[in-house]
Enzyme design. Structure first.
Site, PDB file in Angstrom:
ATOM      1  N   THR A 191       5.275   5.744   1.949  1.00  0.00           N
ATOM      2  CA  THR A 191       5.901   5.965   0.459  1.00  0.00           C
ATOM      3  C   THR A 191       7.205   6.971   0.335  1.00  0.00           C
ATOM      4  OG1 THR A 191       6.320   4.592  -1.004  1.00  0.00           O
ATOM      5  CG2 THR A 191       3.966   6.080  -0.779  1.00  0.00           C
ATOM      6  N   GLY A 205      12.059   0.296   4.925  1.00  0.00           N
ATOM      7  CA  GLY A 205      12.050   1.283   4.786  1.00  0.00           C
ATOM      8  C   GLY A 205      11.123   1.336   4.214  1.00  0.00           C
ATOM      9  N   GLY A 206      10.232   2.556   3.681  1.00  0.00           N
ATOM     10  CA  GLY A 206       9.494   3.249   2.869  1.00  0.00           C
ATOM     11  C   GLY A 206       7.921   2.247   2.950  1.00  0.00           C
ATOM     12  N   ASP A 207       7.390   1.885   2.901  1.00  0.00           N
ATOM     13  CA  ASP A 207       6.633   0.995   2.190  1.00  0.00           C
ATOM     14  C   ASP A 207       6.639   0.164   2.131  1.00  0.00           C
ATOM     15  OD1 ASP A 207       2.821   0.772   2.759  1.00  0.00           O
ATOM     16  OD2 ASP A 207       2.939  -0.267   1.136  1.00  0.00           O
ATOM     17  N   LYS A 240      20.436  -5.403   2.742  1.00  0.00           N
ATOM     18  CA  LYS A 240      21.180  -6.123   1.168  1.00  0.00           C
ATOM     19  C   LYS A 240      21.817  -4.943   0.775  1.00  0.00           C
ATOM     20  CE  LYS A 240      17.021  -8.604  -0.423  1.00  0.00           C
ATOM     21  NZ  LYS A 240      16.381  -8.890   0.936  1.00  0.00           N
ATOM     22  N   MET A 254      15.056   3.577  -6.696  1.00  0.00           N
ATOM     23  CA  MET A 254      16.249   2.645  -7.755  1.00  0.00           C
ATOM     24  C   MET A 254      16.597   3.152  -8.920  1.00  0.00           C
ATOM     25  SD  MET A 254      15.052  -1.065  -5.266  1.00  0.00           S
ATOM     26  CE  MET A 254      12.807  -1.053  -6.231  1.00  0.00           C
ATOM     27  N   ASP A 310      15.735  -3.803   7.916  1.00  0.00           N
ATOM     28  CA  ASP A 310      16.479  -3.311   7.037  1.00  0.00           C
ATOM     29  C   ASP A 310      17.244  -2.647   6.360  1.00  0.00           C
ATOM     30  OD1 ASP A 310      13.770  -3.876   4.190  1.00  0.00           O
ATOM     31  OD2 ASP A 310      15.174  -5.491   4.905  1.00  0.00           O
ATOM     32  N   PRO A 347      10.512   7.732   4.743  1.00  0.00           N
ATOM     33  CA  PRO A 347      11.515   7.167   4.354  1.00  0.00           C
ATOM     34  C   PRO A 347      12.992   7.689   5.021  1.00  0.00           C
ATOM     35  CG  PRO A 347      10.353   9.373   4.177  1.00  0.00           C
ATOM     36  CD  PRO A 347       9.814   8.326   4.630  1.00  0.00           C
TER      37      PRO A 347
END
Length: 247
Positions: free
Chosen positions: A124, A94-96, A63, A178, A41, A18
């Site tokens: 995640t 980031g995350g999984d 992005k 998101m 990312d 995270p």
């Protein structure tokens, strides 16, 4: 830098968790330490690149919402190009990588190009975000499951595949990733689907970072309270009785 002697041309997808680099797995760190190229990312912990060897090539494929964005096709091209040159490429996400991370699209692109890939799972944010905010996604005697959805597109959007009425009836904790921008529409759809507007709700922003904040509310007031608190992405929304639990 030239490819390392042990590199045979490959891609390793590393889920970076995270945000706090301390939440990257041991296997993820080992991959970064042996990388010739790191493709990162925006939400990946860039501090982790310090673990790489001197001279590692870093490619920024962020992005940025409503800003600069690197297309997925371009990211795939970069991964394949560097790997075919004999380099060990670490894709730091980031995350999984397989939870709304487009990781499997990258695996498919590499496979089509004959590039071997390894996947290192990440922590995640769908579970870690609430947990870091003091909120379990399940709790014995209270809820027996949780459902993770993307709020990237709002209810009713042609690209949305979610049945919000079914989610409202699911009896599970709902975790929305998101979904800051679309939260008002999501709230409206869940209430229309029959979910009690007094259902506890919480938002955890910047989970694991020094800027982490938690806003607890109800489904009815969640969007307004998030806006009043200035909550922005990245943030995880949790809808369900677990959002009212206190340590």
């Amino acid at each position: 830098m030239p490819p390392s002697s042990e590199s045979v041309g490959r891609v390793t997808l590393v889920g970076a968790g995270p945000g706090d680099p301390g939440l990257i797995t041991v296997a993820g760190r080992a991959a970064i330490e042996s990388a010739d190229v790191v493709v990162a990312d925006r939400l990946a912990p860039w501090e982790a690149i310090a673990w790489a060897r001197p001279g590692v090539e870093v490619v920024d494929v962020s992005k940025i919402p409503f800003g600069r964005s690197t297309s997925q096709d371009e990211i795939n091209r970069v991964l394949v190009e560097h790997a075919r040159a004999g380099r060990h490429v670490v894709r730091l996400k980031g995350g999984d990588s397989f939870v709304f991370g487009r990781g499997f699209e990258e695996v498919q692109a590499c496979a089509a190009a004959g590039v071997p890939t390894t996947v290192v799972p990440g922590v995640t944010s769908s579970v870690a975000g609430p947990g870091l905010g003091g909120i379990p996604v399940t709790h014995r005697g209270l809820v027996q499951g949780f459902t993770v959805v993307s709020g990237h597109v709002p209810p009713g959007h042609p690209d949305s595949t979610l049945d919000y009425a079914a989610l409202a009836r699911s009896g599970t904790t709902l975790v929305v990733l998101m979904g800051v921008r679309t939260l008002p529409a999501i709230v409206e759809a869940l209430i229309e689907g029959g979910l009690d507007e007094a259902t506890p709700c919480a938002l955890v922003a910047d989970a694991s970072l020094p800027s982490q904040r938690v806003v607890r509310s109800t489904l009815r007031d969640a969007a307004a309270d998030a806006s009043a608190a200035g909550i922005g992405a990245p943030a995880v929304a949790v809808v369900g009785h677990v959002a009212a639990l206190e340590p």
